[in-house]
Design a protein around this motif. Structure first.
Motif, short mmCIF file in Angstrom:
data_model
loop_
_atom_site.label_atom_id
_atom_site.label_comp_id
_atom_site.label_asym_id
_atom_site.label_seq_id
_atom_site.Cartn_x
_atom_site.Cartn_y
_atom_site.Cartn_z
N SER A 118 0.83 -1.21 0.00
CA SER A 118 0.00 0.00 0.00
C SER A 118 0.86 1.25 0.00
O SER A 118 0.56 2.23 -0.69
CB SER A 118 -0.92 -0.01 1.22
N ARG A 119 1.95 1.25 0.77
CA ARG A 119 2.88 2.37 0.76
C ARG A 119 3.50 2.56 -0.62
O ARG A 119 3.63 3.68 -1.11
CB ARG A 119 3.99 2.13 1.79
N ALA A 120 3.88 1.45 -1.24
CA ALA A 120 4.49 1.53 -2.57
C ALA A 120 3.50 2.06 -3.60
O ALA A 120 3.86 2.86 -4.48
CB ALA A 120 5.00 0.15 -2.99
N ALA A 121 2.24 1.65 -3.50
CA ALA A 121 1.22 2.14 -4.43
C ALA A 121 1.01 3.65 -4.23
O ALA A 121 0.84 4.39 -5.21
CB ALA A 121 -0.09 1.38 -4.21
N HIS A 122 1.04 4.08 -2.99
CA HIS A 122 0.90 5.52 -2.71
C HIS A 122 2.08 6.29 -3.30
O HIS A 122 1.90 7.36 -3.91
CB HIS A 122 0.81 5.75 -1.20
N ALA A 123 3.30 5.78 -3.12
CA ALA A 123 4.48 6.44 -3.67
C ALA A 123 4.40 6.51 -5.20
O ALA A 123 4.80 7.52 -5.81
CB ALA A 123 5.74 5.71 -3.23
N ARG A 124 3.88 5.46 -5.82
CA ARG A 124 3.73 5.45 -7.28
C ARG A 124 2.72 6.53 -7.70
O ARG A 124 2.93 7.23 -8.71
CB ARG A 124 3.27 4.06 -7.74
N TRP A 125 1.65 6.70 -6.94
CA TRP A 125 0.68 7.74 -7.24
C TRP A 125 1.33 9.13 -7.15
O TRP A 125 1.08 10.00 -7.99
CB TRP A 125 -0.50 7.65 -6.25
N VAL A 126 2.19 9.33 -6.16
CA VAL A 126 2.89 10.60 -6.02
C VAL A 126 3.79 10.86 -7.22
O VAL A 126 3.82 11.96 -7.77
CB VAL A 126 3.71 10.62 -4.70
N ARG A 127 4.54 9.83 -7.65
CA ARG A 127 5.41 9.99 -8.81
C ARG A 127 4.62 10.42 -10.05
O ARG A 127 5.01 11.32 -10.79
CB ARG A 127 6.11 8.67 -9.13
N GLU A 128 3.51 9.74 -10.26
CA GLU A 128 2.70 10.05 -11.45
C GLU A 128 2.12 11.45 -11.37
O GLU A 128 2.03 12.16 -12.38
CB GLU A 128 1.59 9.00 -11.59
N LEU A 129 1.70 11.86 -10.17
CA LEU A 129 1.18 13.21 -9.98
C LEU A 129 2.23 14.25 -10.35
O LEU A 129 1.96 15.22 -11.08
CB LEU A 129 0.76 13.39 -8.52
N VAL A 130 3.46 14.08 -9.85
CA VAL A 130 4.53 15.05 -10.11
C VAL A 130 4.93 15.04 -11.57
O VAL A 130 5.20 16.09 -12.16
CB VAL A 130 5.73 14.77 -9.18
N ALA A 131 4.96 13.86 -12.18
CA ALA A 131 5.32 13.77 -13.60
C ALA A 131 4.32 14.55 -14.45
O ALA A 131 4.71 15.26 -15.40
CB ALA A 131 5.37 12.31 -14.04
N ARG A 132 3.04 14.44 -14.12
CA ARG A 132 2.02 15.20 -14.87
C ARG A 132 2.15 16.70 -14.61
O ARG A 132 1.89 17.52 -15.49
CB ARG A 132 0.62 14.74 -14.48
N ALA A 133 2.56 17.05 -13.41
CA ALA A 133 2.60 18.47 -13.03
C ALA A 133 3.83 19.19 -13.55
O ALA A 133 3.83 20.42 -13.67
CB ALA A 133 2.56 18.59 -11.50
N GLU A 134 4.89 18.44 -13.88
CA GLU A 134 6.18 19.08 -14.20
C GLU A 134 6.05 20.12 -15.31
O GLU A 134 6.51 21.25 -15.18
CB GLU A 134 7.20 18.01 -14.59
N GLY A 135 5.45 19.71 -16.42
CA GLY A 135 5.32 20.65 -17.54
C GLY A 135 4.44 21.84 -17.21
O GLY A 135 4.71 22.97 -17.64
N ASP A 136 3.41 21.59 -16.41
CA ASP A 136 2.47 22.68 -16.09
C ASP A 136 3.09 23.72 -15.16
O ASP A 136 2.60 24.85 -15.09
CB ASP A 136 1.22 22.10 -15.43
N LEU A 137 4.14 23.36 -14.41
CA LEU A 137 4.75 24.34 -13.51
C LEU A 137 5.36 25.50 -14.27
O LEU A 137 5.55 26.59 -13.70
CB LEU A 137 5.84 23.66 -12.66
N GLN A 138 5.68 25.30 -15.54
CA GLN A 138 6.23 26.39 -16.35
C GLN A 138 5.24 26.85 -17.43
O GLN A 138 5.59 27.73 -18.21
CB GLN A 138 7.52 25.91 -17.05
N GLY A 139 4.05 26.26 -17.45
CA GLY A 139 3.11 26.58 -18.52
C GLY A 139 1.96 27.45 -18.07
O GLY A 139 2.00 28.10 -17.01
N VAL A 140 0.90 27.41 -18.84
CA VAL A 140 -0.24 28.29 -18.59
C VAL A 140 -1.02 27.87 -17.35
O VAL A 140 -1.78 28.65 -16.79
CB VAL A 140 -1.19 28.33 -19.81
N ARG A 141 -0.82 26.63 -16.90
CA ARG A 141 -1.54 26.14 -15.72
C ARG A 141 -0.67 26.18 -14.46
O ARG A 141 -0.94 25.49 -13.49
CB ARG A 141 -2.01 24.70 -15.96
N SER A 142 0.35 27.02 -14.46
CA SER A 142 1.30 26.98 -13.35
C SER A 142 0.65 27.35 -12.02
O SER A 142 0.95 26.75 -10.98
CB SER A 142 2.49 27.89 -13.63
#
Length: 898
Positions: A569-593
């Motif tokens: 369960s901890r590993a699944a949560h960590a995987r969810w965090v990774r995916e969240l950050v990966a999706r957010a990376e581009g948006d931090l410098q874009g129009v949705r920052s």
């Protein structure tokens, strides 16, 4: 502790000592804020209250000056800017103390402890020193507040006299009431009490004379007769009613529901819920009190209706016995014929609300019973308590969540003293009590159990051992308030009622820290999550833009305890965090920052938990995630934390792929730059450039590295490096069509031109970067470009930089970028100082100094401005500085004046 006195001339006291806060206007400003009762007071209302129709030329600036002085005079006061005004939070006022004394006095009177009640009423009345809010003008709002307070005081005077009369001190009550009827001769309740006191003192003739006096007064001055109660009292005195000598004194108000017997322990923190329940039952026929295990639903029902009026359904395992349980509580015994029909007939005569407690395990059966009873008994009103709603048409809910923080501490203190009568909480104890209460979700049941364990562990020791909370908290004392033997059993009861899918999701969600968004439920999980919310296993917060969900810590702990594979369960949560950050990376410098920054800030506890997991179990993933968060660390002011994680990840993943290592080092360099360590930042980026400069597979990464390399040359670096790096970054970004980097590199190029002494050319390119960024929706890049433009004008005495700084600050604030807000404010202080506004400059400087000390951000030597006047940020920062909102207001006002 500071206490604000408004029941008379305004005063502030620290303990027993008065505190001088200034002249008439500062006192009036504080009084207006206190009258706001913790809500924001708009600037125009403050200005009207302070100056009436003759405000100064710049009321916003004048207000800010007074606010800053008050913060310095009253350290620790929570005076904040909010929206278009100010709010005073958590103020300790004599009004609050007055109300607290009244609550206690009325509770004592209800327990027939009349001498104690009289003393509590008198303690409340001693707080009055004159007219409430004496310093404020007689506007409509203030007049209404005054009138309400005076009415409460007058009622308290009468209740105090009634309590004194109930003690048997008839002569003392007569003396007090003679003064009261002279002070307010039209209040008939005072005459009623006076007549009763005289009668009980053996002065029957004087008692009748008192009634005649008020009859004459009302007839001659108002042309009316006395009310029914006074006329009835007169008749009873004339007939010498024997019961009159034993009747309790008349009460100011009757309770909505006559109480039956109640538990022995005091009832803390739910008075508002009791009142709300009474109001809801007054307007709706079915009200369900809904809340998680241990939230006090049963206790609330018992306090509201009396223990004998509550039907205990926790004891009913077989739905077939449901109707007979209800019948037994309402007094149906030995009925001949159909027992259910006998119940219906009884309820038609009952004339009291029916209270069904603990309905969650019989929701369907209870719902059907309720629908039928409400249909067949039109006068019936019904209250249910349950961990989930009944789902009946017309049902109204009263959600019962954790106690308020202060109420939770009060409950803990009360229960600790019950077991340790000599225990006295000091300030440190109170802070620990607050930590303990928060760790236990401020649930009444958990707090009561914790209080009993203080004798064994002490408060700090109890906090340290809460990882095993179910063992530490032990068994529930014998009580009719709960059918469960332990807190763990109470939570298990909720889980046992879940379906397989619901239980699986509840167990999967326990690793989430600080809540989670809807997406965490996974594909197809919406319906299951809704069901968990309905059953009070998950709590929903829907007041903001997007719904957010969380589990109480007690429920999380139970989920962990029953998880067959917590590591997975901890590993699944960590995987969810990774995916969240990966999706957010581009948006931090874009129009949705801006929205991305806001979303990541909400998930910060989850980010920390996921990174901690991956540092231990998947260090390369931790390295990637931490590097992707570079601009989140910078813009949130979490520079030290971000660099700690990056340093740990680089050490834990020495064999990570080249691209991941370079990106992490570039991110770390950016954090070093904003902490003022430009030497380390330049060295790390030079090494990163050498590492990927000749790697054709890393062209996009090279462009980013070169962009950052240009930025960290500002100020005082090598103009040639800045020019070369920004030009190369711009060329690669154009080649790869990376929109955000084209605008950013153009900005860095313009700054490099200014560094090289080509100021006009650089300013032109910076203006073009703003236009390009605006056209692409890149708010953050536009803001930074405006800041750099302003830095080329900051020394101008005409304040030419101020409009650019104001616009930049507004953009950075919207983007949630603390680091660059402070950079703008430092440059704003320089511009205001140059423009001849030292007071405004000092205010901005205080804000920068305070946040610089707290976060490690060094905004004074970034980009194109390295000037720091002597002494500006030396010594300790101010303990109670103006807020960021205050600084925005000052800079905005100054910009408008240019």
């Amino acid at each position: 502790m500071q206490t604000f006195g408004v029941l008379g001339p305004f005063e502030v006291r620290a303990g027993d000592q008065p505190v001088h806060v200034g002249g008439r206007l500062p006192r009036r400003l504080l009084a207006i804020l206190v009258a706001g009762e913790g809500l924001p007071v708009p600037e125009d209302s403050l200005a009207e209250g302070l100056w009436g129709g003759r405000p100064p030329r710049n009321p916003a600036g004048a207000l800010q000056v007074y606010v800053s002085r008050l913060r310095r005079a009253l350290p620790g006061m929570e005076l904040r800017r909010s929206g278009g005004g100010y709010q005073l939070l958590a103020a300790d006022t004599d009004v609050e103390r007055f109300h607290a004394h009244l609550v206690r006095a009325r509770a004592l009177a209800a327990e027939d402890r009349h001498a104690d009640a009289h003393e509590a009423f008198e303690a409340a009345l001693r707080l009055w020193r004159g007219t409430p809010y004496e310093d404020l003008a007689d506007d409509e709002s203030t007049a209404a507040i005054r009138a309400a307070l005076v009415e409460k005081r007058d009622s308290a005077q009468e209740e105090s006299a009634a309590a004194l009369l109930a003690t048997g001190d008839h002569a003392g009550a007569v003396a007090a009431l003679e003064l009261l009827v002279r002070a307010a001769p039209y209040r008939e309740s005072r005459w009623q009490l006076l007549a009763l006191a005289l009668y009980r003192a053996g002065r029957q003739a004087d008692a009748l004379n008192a009634v005649r006096r008020v009859r004459t007064l009302l007839a001659e001055e108002l042309g009316v007769d006395p009310g029914v109660e006074l006329r009835q009292l007169e008749g009873r005195i004339l007939s010498q009613d024997p019961a009159l000598s034993q009747d309790p004194a008349p009460r100011a108000a009757a309770e909505a529901v006559e109480p039956g017997d109640r538990p022995l322990t005091s009832f803390i923190g739910r008075d508002g819920d009791v009142a709300l329940l009474s109001r809801l039952v007054g307007t709706h026929r079915l009200v369900t009190v809904v809340g998680p295990a241990g939230s006090g639903k049963t206790r609330l029902a018992v306090e509201w209706a009396g223990r004998d009026a509550v039907v205990r359904l926790a004891d009913v395992a077989d739905p077939a016995h449901l109707a007979s349980a209800v019948a037994g509580t309402v007094g149906v015994t030995g009925a001949t014929g159909d027992p259910y029909e006998a119940l219906v007939k009884r309820l038609r005569l009952h004339r009291k609300p029916l209270v069904l407690d603990n309905c969650e395990h019989l929701v369907g059966e209870v719902a059907r019973l309720v629908v039928d009873l409400l249909d067949r008994v039109p006068a019936l009103r019904l209250v249910a308590t349950s961990r989930s709603p009944l789902g009946v048409d017309g049902e109204h809910h009263l959600p019962l969540g954790p106690l308020a923080a202060e109420d939770a501490v009060t409950l803990l203190t009360d229960r600790i003293r019950a077991g340790r009568p000599g225990w006295v909480g000091q300030d440190t104890d109170r802070r620990d009590l607050r930590r303990l209460a928060d760790a236990l979700d401020r649930l009444p049941l958990a707090l009561e159990l914790a209080a009993a364990r203080v004798r064994t562990f002490g408060v700090p020791g109890l906090i340290e051992n809460l990882d095993d909370r179910f063992t530490v908290l032990g068994r529930i004392p014998h009580s009719r308030m709960t059918p469960h033997a332990t807190l763990q059993e109470a939570v298990a009861w909720s889980f046992d009622l879940l379906s397989g899918e619901e239980r699986d999701l509840a167990v999967r969600l326990w690793p989430y820290e600080g809540g989670f968004p809807l997406e965490a439920a996974g594909p197809g999980g919406l319906g299951t999550l809704v069901s968990l919310v309905d059953q009070s296993v998950v709590t929903a917060e829907t007041d903001g833009g997007s719904p957010r969900y969380w589990m109480l810590e007690t429920i999380r702990a139970y989920g962990r305890s029953v998880d067959a594979d917590p590591a997975a369960s901890r590993a699944a949560h960590a995987r969810w965090v990774r995916e969240l950050v990966a999706r957010a990376e581009g948006d931090l410098q874009g129009v949705r920052s801006a929205t991305t920054m806001a979303a990541l800030r909400l998930e910060l506890p989850n980010l920390r938990a996921g990174l901690a997991h991956d540092l231990a179990h998947a260090p390369v993933e931790a390295l990637r995630t931490a590097a992707r968060l570079m601009w989140f660390w910078i813009r949130s002011g979490l520079l030290a934390e971000g660099n700690r994680v990056l340093t740990a990840a680089l050490a834990a993943a020495p064999d990570a792929p080249l691209g991941d290592t370079v990106r992490a080092k570039a991110s770390s360099a950016g954090l070093f730059y904003f902490t003022g360590d430009v030497t380390t930042a330049r060295r790390m980026l030079s090494e990163a450039n050498l590492a990927v400069g000749s790697e054709p597979g890393h062209r996009s990464l090279l462009a980013e590295v070169r962009y950052y390399q240009a930025l960290v040359q500002l100020p005082g670096g090598e103009p040639a490096i800045a020019l070369e790096a920004s030009a190369e970054a711009h060329a690669i970004a154009t080649e790869t069509r990376t929109t955000w980097l084209i605008a950013a590199a153009s900005m860095a190029w313009g700054a490099a031109l200014v560094m090289a002494g080509r100021t006009a050319e650089g300013q032109h390119r910076l203006r073009a970067a703003v236009q390009l960024a605006d056209a692409s929706g890149l708010v953050w890049t536009a803001a930074l470009s405006e800041l750099m433009q302003a830095q080329t004008l900051v020394d101008a005495r005409e304040g030419e930089a101020l409009p650019l700084l104001s616009s930049s600050l507004r953009r950075f604030a919207g983007e949630g970028d603390l680091s660059n807000q402070l950079a703008v404010l430092h440059n704003g202080a320089l511009a205001l100082d140059a423009a001849g506004d030292p007071a405004g400059a000092a205010l901005l400087r205080d804000v920068v100094h305070f946040h610089q000390a707290r976060s490690g951000i060094q905004p004074t030597g970034t980009f194109l401005q390295s000037v720091v006047p002597h002494g500006w940020y030396e010594g300790a920062p101010p303990e109670e500085p103006p807020t960021l909102d205050d600084a925005v207001a000052v800079l905005t006002a100054a910009a408008r004046a240019v």
